[in-house]
Design a protein around this motif. Sequence first.
Motif, short mmCIF file in Angstrom:
data_model
loop_
_atom_site.label_atom_id
_atom_site.label_comp_id
_atom_site.label_asym_id
_atom_site.label_seq_id
_atom_site.Cartn_x
_atom_site.Cartn_y
_atom_site.Cartn_z
N GLY A 77 0.82 -1.21 0.00
CA GLY A 77 0.00 0.00 0.00
C GLY A 77 0.85 1.26 0.00
O GLY A 77 0.56 2.22 -0.73
N LEU A 78 1.91 1.25 0.80
CA LEU A 78 2.79 2.43 0.86
C LEU A 78 3.46 2.67 -0.48
O LEU A 78 3.63 3.82 -0.90
N GLY A 79 3.83 1.61 -1.18
CA GLY A 79 4.41 1.77 -2.50
C GLY A 79 3.47 2.51 -3.43
O GLY A 79 3.88 3.41 -4.18
N PHE A 80 2.20 2.16 -3.36
CA PHE A 80 1.22 2.81 -4.24
C PHE A 80 1.00 4.26 -3.84
O PHE A 80 0.78 5.14 -4.68
N VAL A 81 1.05 4.55 -2.54
CA VAL A 81 0.95 5.93 -2.06
C VAL A 81 2.13 6.76 -2.57
O VAL A 81 1.96 7.87 -3.10
N LEU A 82 3.33 6.22 -2.42
CA LEU A 82 4.54 6.95 -2.81
C LEU A 82 4.56 7.23 -4.31
O LEU A 82 5.03 8.30 -4.73
N PHE A 83 4.04 6.31 -5.10
CA PHE A 83 3.98 6.56 -6.54
C PHE A 83 3.13 7.80 -6.82
O PHE A 83 3.55 8.70 -7.56
N GLN A 84 1.96 7.87 -6.24
CA GLN A 84 1.08 9.00 -6.50
C GLN A 84 1.64 10.30 -5.93
O GLN A 84 1.44 11.38 -6.51
N LEU A 85 2.33 10.21 -4.81
CA LEU A 85 2.93 11.40 -4.21
C LEU A 85 4.12 11.92 -5.00
O LEU A 85 4.60 13.03 -4.73
N GLY A 86 4.62 11.13 -5.95
CA GLY A 86 5.70 11.60 -6.80
C GLY A 86 7.05 10.98 -6.52
O GLY A 86 8.09 11.57 -6.86
N LEU A 100 4.43 23.67 -17.20
CA LEU A 100 5.09 22.38 -16.97
C LEU A 100 6.40 22.49 -16.19
O LEU A 100 6.74 21.58 -15.42
N VAL A 101 7.12 23.60 -16.36
CA VAL A 101 8.46 23.72 -15.75
C VAL A 101 8.43 23.53 -14.23
O VAL A 101 9.20 22.72 -13.69
N PRO A 102 7.59 24.26 -13.46
CA PRO A 102 7.65 24.10 -11.99
C PRO A 102 7.22 22.71 -11.52
O PRO A 102 7.76 22.22 -10.52
N ILE A 103 6.29 22.10 -12.21
CA ILE A 103 5.83 20.77 -11.78
C ILE A 103 6.93 19.74 -12.03
O ILE A 103 7.25 18.93 -11.14
N TYR A 104 7.52 19.78 -13.21
CA TYR A 104 8.63 18.87 -13.51
C TYR A 104 9.79 19.13 -12.56
O TYR A 104 10.45 18.18 -12.09
N GLY A 105 10.06 20.39 -12.26
CA GLY A 105 11.18 20.75 -11.39
C GLY A 105 11.03 20.29 -9.96
O GLY A 105 12.01 20.23 -9.21
N TRP A 106 9.79 19.96 -9.55
CA TRP A 106 9.57 19.49 -8.18
C TRP A 106 10.19 18.12 -7.96
O TRP A 106 10.64 17.80 -6.85
N PHE A 107 10.24 17.28 -8.99
CA PHE A 107 10.64 15.88 -8.83
C PHE A 107 12.14 15.75 -8.53
O PHE A 107 12.96 16.50 -9.05
N THR A 108 12.44 14.78 -7.67
CA THR A 108 13.83 14.52 -7.28
C THR A 108 14.28 13.11 -7.64
O THR A 108 15.43 12.74 -7.40
N GLU A 109 13.38 12.30 -8.21
CA GLU A 109 13.71 10.93 -8.58
C GLU A 109 12.80 10.48 -9.71
O GLU A 109 11.80 11.14 -10.04
N GLY A 110 13.14 9.36 -10.30
CA GLY A 110 12.30 8.78 -11.34
C GLY A 110 12.48 9.39 -12.71
O GLY A 110 11.57 9.29 -13.55
N PHE A 111 13.65 9.97 -12.98
CA PHE A 111 13.84 10.68 -14.25
C PHE A 111 13.95 9.73 -15.45
O PHE A 111 13.88 10.18 -16.58
#
Length: 468
Positions: A222-231, A441-452
């Motif tokens: 369940g936590l894995g699925f939460v973390l996916f949606q949280l980014g 799109l720039v600020p939303i993409y810039g939020w991510f720190t993993e999964g590139f």
Amino acid sequence: SRRQQLHGRVARTLEEEFSEAAEAQPELLARHYTEAGLSEEAVDYWYQAGRLASERSALTEAIGHFGKALELVATLPDSSVRVQREIDLQIALGGALISAKGHAAPETGRAYARAHELCQQVGDPGRLFPLLFGRWVFHMVRAEHAAAQDIAAELLRSAEQEGDPAGLVVGHRAVGISSLWRGELVEARRHLERTLAVYDPQRHRSLASVYAYDPRLAGLAGLGFVLFQLGYPEQAVAHCGEAVTEAERLSHAASLAYTLYHACMLDQVRGDVALVQQQAAALVALATEHGFAQWQAAGVAFEGWAIAKQGRAVEGIARIRDGLDAVRATGVALFVPYFLAFLGTTYGVAGRAAEGLRFLAEAVDAVNASGEHWFEPELHRLKGELLRLAGSDRGTTEACFLRAMTIAREQNAKLWELRAATSLARLWAGQGKRAEARNLLVPIYGWFTEGFDTVDLKDAKALLDELA
């Protein structure tokens, strides 16, 4: 009379002189005590045999053992001890039925309803946690999310008041999972992380025989699925992978089916066709072997999605529909909006967008009726994409993408927000609004720190490069 005496002597000899054999095969003593007419002793051993079979995921056997114990309990004199024995048996039977018949099966509901009735008669708080769990899961899988959330909160509150560690594990898991499917992702993460923190492998591994699945593995999935949606897609994959690997190591079939199902969901929303096909095949094989009707049906639907993605749309659609119909036949309504959504998008890929939109409309109606909001942002985005394929006006399509972004932000669902923003930016770019698209799109993409290296972030980055 003579035969009964002999059976009694055999049972006592096994107990006294062959205790290891008695522990390994309690059903042997149960049979002898039953034939001896010693019902109290027989009930205890049928119960032990049922618990042992449940731990081995021999569910048909477990249900049979619990059933024999319940038949004998009914012959015992009325007393508080007899009632307490029946409560334990009905709860244990309910746990086995969850895996064997499905969470929403009438038999499951009857077992927990009877246990609840008896608990009210004797006012027994000690058996409250598995009873509340059974009621929680029954309502949850029927997509009665408000009722399920209330019961989960009561379960956790009672565990905190009692200071019961096992109750805390189960309570945090129940609140976390309910919060997840309601789209309350931050709350879900907090409770599921607490589940993992409170869980003690030495003390709590046996909970799987009472609560159908190992709570830690359910919490990880369940936590894995939460973390996916949280980014956090990399952490999501790691958590879900750990759950499957650990379930395989423990050889607990019900927990493995549960974790494989969540792995299929995660791989499907990530768009990994090969992994979905692999995990779905494993899920169908496992569920077929052990008679897990609900998980088998879901696995068939996932197989259909993978088939359609490989270019065999007609065959894939038929298989998805078979799986969805079979899921509904078990009484399960949880995840139905999600299955309807990927059925609808599969119709769109097959060039039948108008038919696909009908399934998405049905999915949105189901979400509104049940409160199952976790997939709602993606539902609206997918609707927008199908409208675009169907040639609808851009204003209607844009409204779907904007609605998806709004709901995603309310849920802190960064992954869904990124997808919706990418779809909207692509639409705007096609209208010549390139600067607005990039600024979105720039600020939303810039939020991510993993999964590139994931499909979602690579897609967004490719569009940003085009708009530069």
